[in-house]
Design a protein around this motif. Structure first.
Motif, PDB file in Angstrom:
ATOM      1  N   HIS A  22       0.924  -1.220  -0.029  1.00  0.00           N
ATOM      2  CA  HIS A  22       0.001   0.087  -0.087  1.00  0.00           C
ATOM      3  C   HIS A  22       1.042   1.245   0.160  1.00  0.00           C
ATOM      4  O   HIS A  22       0.516   2.325  -0.701  1.00  0.00           O
ATOM      5  N   SER A  65       0.995  -3.388 -12.995  1.00  0.00           N
ATOM      6  CA  SER A  65       0.374  -2.100 -12.532  1.00  0.00           C
ATOM      7  C   SER A  65       0.255  -2.413 -11.208  1.00  0.00           C
ATOM      8  O   SER A  65       0.144  -3.576 -10.406  1.00  0.00           O
ATOM      9  N   THR A  66      -0.560  -1.658 -10.314  1.00  0.00           N
ATOM     10  CA  THR A  66      -0.888  -2.003  -8.802  1.00  0.00           C
ATOM     11  C   THR A  66      -1.828  -3.047  -8.712  1.00  0.00           C
ATOM     12  O   THR A  66      -1.569  -3.764  -7.843  1.00  0.00           O
ATOM     13  N   LYS A  67      -2.723  -3.342  -9.827  1.00  0.00           N
ATOM     14  CA  LYS A  67      -3.454  -4.326  -9.775  1.00  0.00           C
ATOM     15  C   LYS A  67      -2.779  -5.805  -9.895  1.00  0.00           C
ATOM     16  O   LYS A  67      -3.360  -6.854  -9.584  1.00  0.00           O
ATOM     17  N   VAL A  84      -1.603  -6.833  -6.518  1.00  0.00           N
ATOM     18  CA  VAL A  84      -2.639  -7.358  -5.958  1.00  0.00           C
ATOM     19  C   VAL A  84      -2.843  -8.766  -6.000  1.00  0.00           C
ATOM     20  O   VAL A  84      -2.884  -9.622  -5.277  1.00  0.00           O
ATOM     21  N   PRO A  95       2.921   5.867  -8.367  1.00  0.00           N
ATOM     22  CA  PRO A  95       2.893   4.762  -7.646  1.00  0.00           C
ATOM     23  C   PRO A  95       4.245   3.947  -8.188  1.00  0.00           C
ATOM     24  O   PRO A  95       4.623   3.659  -9.138  1.00  0.00           O
ATOM     25  N   ARG A 143      -4.699  -0.689  -0.389  1.00  0.00           N
ATOM     26  CA  ARG A 143      -5.139   0.040   0.795  1.00  0.00           C
ATOM     27  C   ARG A 143      -6.445  -0.804   1.520  1.00  0.00           C
ATOM     28  O   ARG A 143      -6.412  -1.031   2.628  1.00  0.00           O
ATOM     29  N   THR A 144      -7.163  -1.167   0.649  1.00  0.00           N
ATOM     30  CA  THR A 144      -8.379  -1.798   1.080  1.00  0.00           C
ATOM     31  C   THR A 144      -7.957  -3.074   1.938  1.00  0.00           C
ATOM     32  O   THR A 144      -8.453  -3.441   2.648  1.00  0.00           O
ATOM     33  N   SER A 154      -8.062  -2.367  -4.080  1.00  0.00           N
ATOM     34  CA  SER A 154      -6.398  -1.786  -3.853  1.00  0.00           C
ATOM     35  C   SER A 154      -5.812  -2.371  -2.537  1.00  0.00           C
ATOM     36  O   SER A 154      -6.505  -2.950  -1.695  1.00  0.00           O
ATOM     37  N   CYS A 203      -8.726 -10.836  -4.596  1.00  0.00           N
ATOM     38  CA  CYS A 203      -7.639 -10.312  -5.004  1.00  0.00           C
ATOM     39  C   CYS A 203      -7.128 -10.745  -6.244  1.00  0.00           C
ATOM     40  O   CYS A 203      -6.333 -10.245  -7.235  1.00  0.00           O
ATOM     41  N   HIS A 245       2.414   1.748  -3.608  1.00  0.00           N
ATOM     42  CA  HIS A 245       1.313   2.134  -4.439  1.00  0.00           C
ATOM     43  C   HIS A 245       0.809   3.452  -4.344  1.00  0.00           C
ATOM     44  O   HIS A 245      -0.070   4.005  -5.267  1.00  0.00           O
ATOM     45  N   SER A 246       0.978   3.964  -2.956  1.00  0.00           N
ATOM     46  CA  SER A 246       0.572   5.450  -2.764  1.00  0.00           C
ATOM     47  C   SER A 246       1.364   6.409  -2.953  1.00  0.00           C
ATOM     48  O   SER A 246       1.328   7.683  -2.832  1.00  0.00           O
TER      49      SER A 246
END
Length: 197
Positions: free
Chosen positions: A30, A97-99, A102, A38, A175-176, A173, A163, A33-34
């Motif tokens: 997180h 990507s961030t995904k 995940v 990112p 974060r979640t 995300s 995920c 990614h923040s």
């Protein structure tokens, strides 16, 4: 690091609950990614996580090349080896990507709860007999079966499945994910306090 990788840690502590380590890894992702822009880890797996003798997890094994040259894709030379943790969209575009982190995080969670690499029983490449490869399995929405681990709750398994959703936009995300894992850890700690009193 003195404690070794996550793999070493859980081999020495087979009865340990991976949840507290997963929370730390989720927090680290997180944080990455923040950042602006990112930072994509690109190689999330148990062997990329070091655990100290005091049970603190450190996420390592980055590919920082994209920070130096954002137009260039990540180092694809490691992709075959990492295929078991790699999101389905990467089989087509090799885009990170961030995904995709995940998705890989979900595979790492499976790895910690099962004690096996993802798709351990499937060959990396298709065999002549027509056996599906790891890539074909991921591309057709095949996912590992739920491990039989005493501390793997229904809520945590549902989060893992969320995920590794086939559609990147449907994945949460980090974060979640970190918040949900922290909530699960709090509930588990509360339950443990109630049963011990």
């Amino acid at each position: 690091m003195e404690g070794g990788t996550c793999v070493d840690y859980f081999q020495r502590n087979a009865a340990a609950d991976p949840l507290h380590i997963l929370v730390q890894i989720a927090d680290a992702l997180h944080y990455l990614h923040s950042r602006e822009p990112p930072i994509i880890h690109g190689f999330v797996r148990a062997s990329s996580v070091l655990v100290s003798v005091t049970d603190v997890a450190y996420l390592g094994n980055f590919d920082f090349q994209p920070l130096q040259d954002p137009e260039r894709n990540f180092d694809d030379s490691r992709l075959d080896d990492a295929g078991r943790w790699t999101a389905p969209e990467q089989g087509i575009s090799r885009h990170h990507s961030t995904k995709t982190d995940v998705f890989a995080f979900a595979m790492l969670a499976y790895e910690l709860y099962s004690g096996c690499i993802p798709y351990y029983d499937i060959p990396e490449r298709a065999l002549p007999q027509g056996t599906m490869s790891v890539w074909e399995t991921i591309a057709t929405n095949g996912r590992p079966r739920r491990p039989q681990h005493l501390s793997l709750s229904d809520d945590l398994w549902a989060l893992i499945e969320h995920c590794w959703d086939q559609t990147p936009a449907a994945r949460p995300s980090m974060r979640t994910v970190a918040q949900d894992l922290r909530n699960l850890l709090y509930v588990r700690s509360s339950d443990n306090r109630l049963t011990s009193s």
